[in-house]
Design a protein around this motif. Structure first.
Motif, mmCIF file in Angstrom:
data_model
loop_
_atom_site.group_PDB
_atom_site.id
_atom_site.type_symbol
_atom_site.label_atom_id
_atom_site.label_comp_id
_atom_site.label_asym_id
_atom_site.label_seq_id
_atom_site.Cartn_x
_atom_site.Cartn_y
_atom_site.Cartn_z
ATOM 1 N N ALA A 1 0.862 -1.196 0.000
ATOM 2 C CA ALA A 1 0.000 0.000 0.000
ATOM 3 C C ALA A 1 0.887 1.229 0.000
ATOM 4 N N ILE A 2 0.520 2.223 -0.825
ATOM 5 C CA ILE A 2 1.291 3.478 -0.880
ATOM 6 C C ILE A 2 0.300 4.599 -0.564
ATOM 7 N N THR A 3 0.490 5.282 0.552
ATOM 8 C CA THR A 3 -0.601 6.059 1.156
ATOM 9 C C THR A 3 -0.392 7.581 1.273
ATOM 10 N N PRO A 4 0.416 8.236 0.413
ATOM 11 C CA PRO A 4 0.527 9.696 0.569
ATOM 12 C C PRO A 4 -0.827 10.395 0.435
ATOM 13 N N ALA A 5 -1.707 9.849 -0.411
ATOM 14 C CA ALA A 5 -3.009 10.519 -0.631
ATOM 15 C C ALA A 5 -3.903 10.399 0.600
ATOM 16 N N ARG A 6 -3.556 9.465 1.506
ATOM 17 C CA ARG A 6 -4.359 9.324 2.737
ATOM 18 C C ARG A 6 -3.847 10.278 3.813
ATOM 19 N N LEU A 7 -2.632 10.794 3.591
ATOM 20 C CA LEU A 7 -2.014 11.679 4.583
ATOM 21 C C LEU A 7 -1.840 13.100 4.068
ATOM 22 N N GLY A 8 -2.120 13.302 2.779
ATOM 23 C CA GLY A 8 -1.927 14.643 2.220
ATOM 24 C C GLY A 8 -0.464 14.961 1.982
ATOM 25 N N GLY B 1 11.392 9.145 -5.129
ATOM 26 C CA GLY B 1 10.614 7.974 -4.691
ATOM 27 C C GLY B 1 9.698 7.513 -5.800
ATOM 28 N N LEU B 2 9.061 8.485 -6.456
ATOM 29 C CA LEU B 2 8.166 8.127 -7.576
ATOM 30 C C LEU B 2 8.965 7.465 -8.693
ATOM 31 N N GLN B 3 10.196 7.991 -8.926
ATOM 32 C CA GLN B 3 11.018 7.402 -9.994
ATOM 33 C C GLN B 3 11.335 5.943 -9.668
ATOM 34 N N THR B 4 11.684 5.655 -8.394
ATOM 35 C CA THR B 4 11.970 4.259 -7.995
ATOM 36 C C THR B 4 10.742 3.387 -8.220
ATOM 37 N N ARG C 1 2.656 1.836 -14.916
ATOM 38 C CA ARG C 1 2.143 3.138 -14.480
ATOM 39 C C ARG C 1 0.712 2.999 -13.926
ATOM 40 N N ALA C 2 -0.098 2.179 -14.585
ATOM 41 C CA ALA C 2 -1.514 2.053 -14.177
ATOM 42 C C ALA C 2 -1.604 1.501 -12.751
ATOM 43 N N LEU C 3 -0.715 0.560 -12.410
ATOM 44 C CA LEU C 3 -0.756 -0.007 -11.049
ATOM 45 C C LEU C 3 -0.271 1.024 -10.035
ATOM 46 N N LEU C 4 0.784 1.772 -10.381
ATOM 47 C CA LEU C 4 1.303 2.789 -9.459
ATOM 48 C C LEU C 4 0.234 3.854 -9.201
ATOM 49 N N LYS C 5 -0.484 4.263 -10.269
ATOM 50 C CA LYS C 5 -1.548 5.261 -10.091
ATOM 51 C C LYS C 5 -2.648 4.712 -9.191
ATOM 52 N N GLU C 6 -3.031 3.445 -9.407
ATOM 53 C CA GLU C 6 -4.089 2.866 -8.567
ATOM 54 C C GLU C 6 -3.632 2.820 -7.108
ATOM 55 N N LEU C 7 -2.374 2.399 -6.874
ATOM 56 C CA LEU C 7 -1.872 2.316 -5.498
ATOM 57 C C LEU C 7 -1.897 3.678 -4.820
ATOM 58 N N ILE C 8 -1.453 4.724 -5.539
ATOM 59 C CA ILE C 8 -1.363 6.038 -4.899
ATOM 60 C C ILE C 8 -2.732 6.701 -4.817
ATOM 61 N N TYR C 9 -3.536 6.603 -5.890
ATOM 62 C CA TYR C 9 -4.841 7.296 -5.882
ATOM 63 C C TYR C 9 -5.790 6.672 -4.871
ATOM 64 N N THR C 10 -5.734 5.313 -4.695
ATOM 65 C CA THR C 10 -6.680 4.660 -3.772
ATOM 66 C C THR C 10 -6.120 4.566 -2.353
#
Ligand code: YXS
Length: 259
Positions: free
Chosen positions: A128-135, A142-145, A152-161
Motif C-alpha cells: 500500500a502506498i498512502t501519501p493521498a491518505r495523509l496529504g 521515490g516516484l522514480q523508484t 504506471r496504471a498499477l502505481l496510479k491505482e496504489l497512490i490514488y486509492t
C-alpha cells in the motif's frame, strides 16, 4: 534498544527489522541502524544481503514514521531525508539485496522494497502506498523508484486509492520474484542467496550498476524539476497535509478540502 539485528550466514548477510511495537516504522533511528548495518556488511566476503522482518509479522514495515514527518515548511520527503539515503544505499550496494517479505508493506517501505534487487514474499503480503491518505507530496525520486518497478496504471491505482493490493497481483505483473509459504520462505530465500553467492561477484556487481544507471537515465527535464519542486513545496504547506497528519495521530479518517 536495537531496531535492526544483523547476522552472517557464510557470504550472506541477513538484516532483520526488529521494532514491532511501531510496526517497523522507518524512523530516523531504524534507518540509521539499517544504514550502519549495510556499511558494516559492505565487504568482499558479503555476496548477498537479505533484508527481512522478524518471522511471521503481520506488518513488514508501516512505512515512514509519521510522527517524524515535519508539520509543515520543510519538504517531508526531500533529498536529504534518511529514507532517500536508505533507498540509494540499497540501489548502490555492490551485491544483490533480496527483500524477504511477510505481512503488510506500507508507504515508503514499498520504495525500500522496490529498491532491492529481488523480492521473495509470503502469500499474506500486501503493498500500500498512502501519501493521498495523509496529504503528503510524494518525493520525486521515490516516484522514480516506484515507476521503474511497476506499470504506471498499477502505481496510479496504489497512490490514488491508498488501498493495499495483494502480493498475488504484484507477482502476476512481475513485481515479485517468488511467493513462498511462511514455513519455508527462510530456507527458500537462503538457498536462492547461496546460488547467487556462488556466481561471479564482479559480473553481478557490474550488472547491478549498469541496470541501475539504465533505470535512472529516464527522469524529468530540468525545467520541469523546478516546477515540480515548487508544486511539492506548496502541498507540504497545505491544510490537507496538516489534516492528514492530525487524522493519523487522532486515529480518525482525514477530511481533505483540496487546500
Ligand atoms: O497507538 P500506538 O502508540 O501503539 O502506536 C501504533 C501506531 O500509531 C504506530 N504506527 C506508526 N507510527 C508512526 N508511523 C507509522 N507509519 C506507523 N504505523 C504504525 O504503531 C503502533 C501500532 O500500530 P497499530 O495499532 O495501528 O497496528 P495495526 O497492526 O493495527 O495496524 C498496522 C497498520 C500498518 C495497518 C497501521 O499501523 C497503519 O495503517 N499504519 C500507517 C501505515 C501508513 O499509512 N504508512 C505510510 C506512512 S507515510 C509514508 O510512508 C510516506 C510519507 S507516503 O505516505 O508518502 O507513502
Amino acid at each position: 534498544m536495537a531496531r535492526v539485528s544483523m547476522a552472517k550466514d557464510g557470504a550472506i548477510a541477513v538484516l532483520t527489522l526488529d521494532h514491532p511495537e511501531k510496526r517497523n516504522a522507518l524512523s530516523d533511528a531504524l534507518i540509521s541502524e539499517l544504514l550502519s548495518a549495510l556499511d558494516l556488511v559492505r565487504t568482499d566476503s558479503t555476496r548477498v544481503v537479505v533484508v527481512r522482518a522478524r518471522p511471521e509479522v503481520t506488518v513488514w514495515s508501516s512505512g515512514h514514521d509519521i510522527d517524524e514527518l515535519p508539520s509543515s515548511r520543510r519538504d517531508p520527503l526531500g533529498w536529504s531525508e534518511p529514507l532517500r539515503a536508505l533507498v540509494q544505499r540499497l540501489q548502490n550496494f555492490p551485491a544483490p539485496v533480496i527483500a524477504l517479505l511477510e505481512g503488510g508493506v506500507w508507504g515508503g517501505a514499498c520504495e525500500v522494497v522496490f529498491a532491492c534487487d529481488l523480492i521473495v514474499a509470503t502469500p499474506n503480503v500486501t503493498f500500500a502506498i498512502t501519501p493521498a491518505r495523509l496529504g503528503v507530496p510524494y518525493g520525486l525520486f521515490g516516484l522514480q523508484t516506484l515507476a521503474g518497478a511497476m506499470p504506471r496504471a498499477l502505481l496510479k491505482e496504489l497512490i490514488y486509492t491508498a488501498q493495499p493490493i495483494p502480493v498475488q497481483r504484484a507477482w502476476a505483473l512481475g513485481l515479485v520474484n517468488h511467493v513462498v509459504p511462511a514455513d519455508s520462505i527462510t530456507d527458500f530465500t537462503l538457498d536462492l542467496a547461496r546460488i547467487i553467492a556462488a556466481n561471479a561477484p564482479l559480473t553481478i556487481a557490474a550488472t547491478k550498476e549498469q541496470l541501475g544507471l539504465l533505470d535512472q537515465s529516464g527522469g524529468w527535464a530540468s525545467a520541469d524539476l523546478e516546477r515540480l519542486q515548487e508544486l511539492r513545496r506548496s502541498i507540504g504547506e497545505s491544510e490537507d497535509y496538516r489534516e492528514g497528519l492530525a487524522a493519523f495521530s487522532e486515529k480518525r479518517r482525514p477530511i481533505f478540502r483540496g487546500q
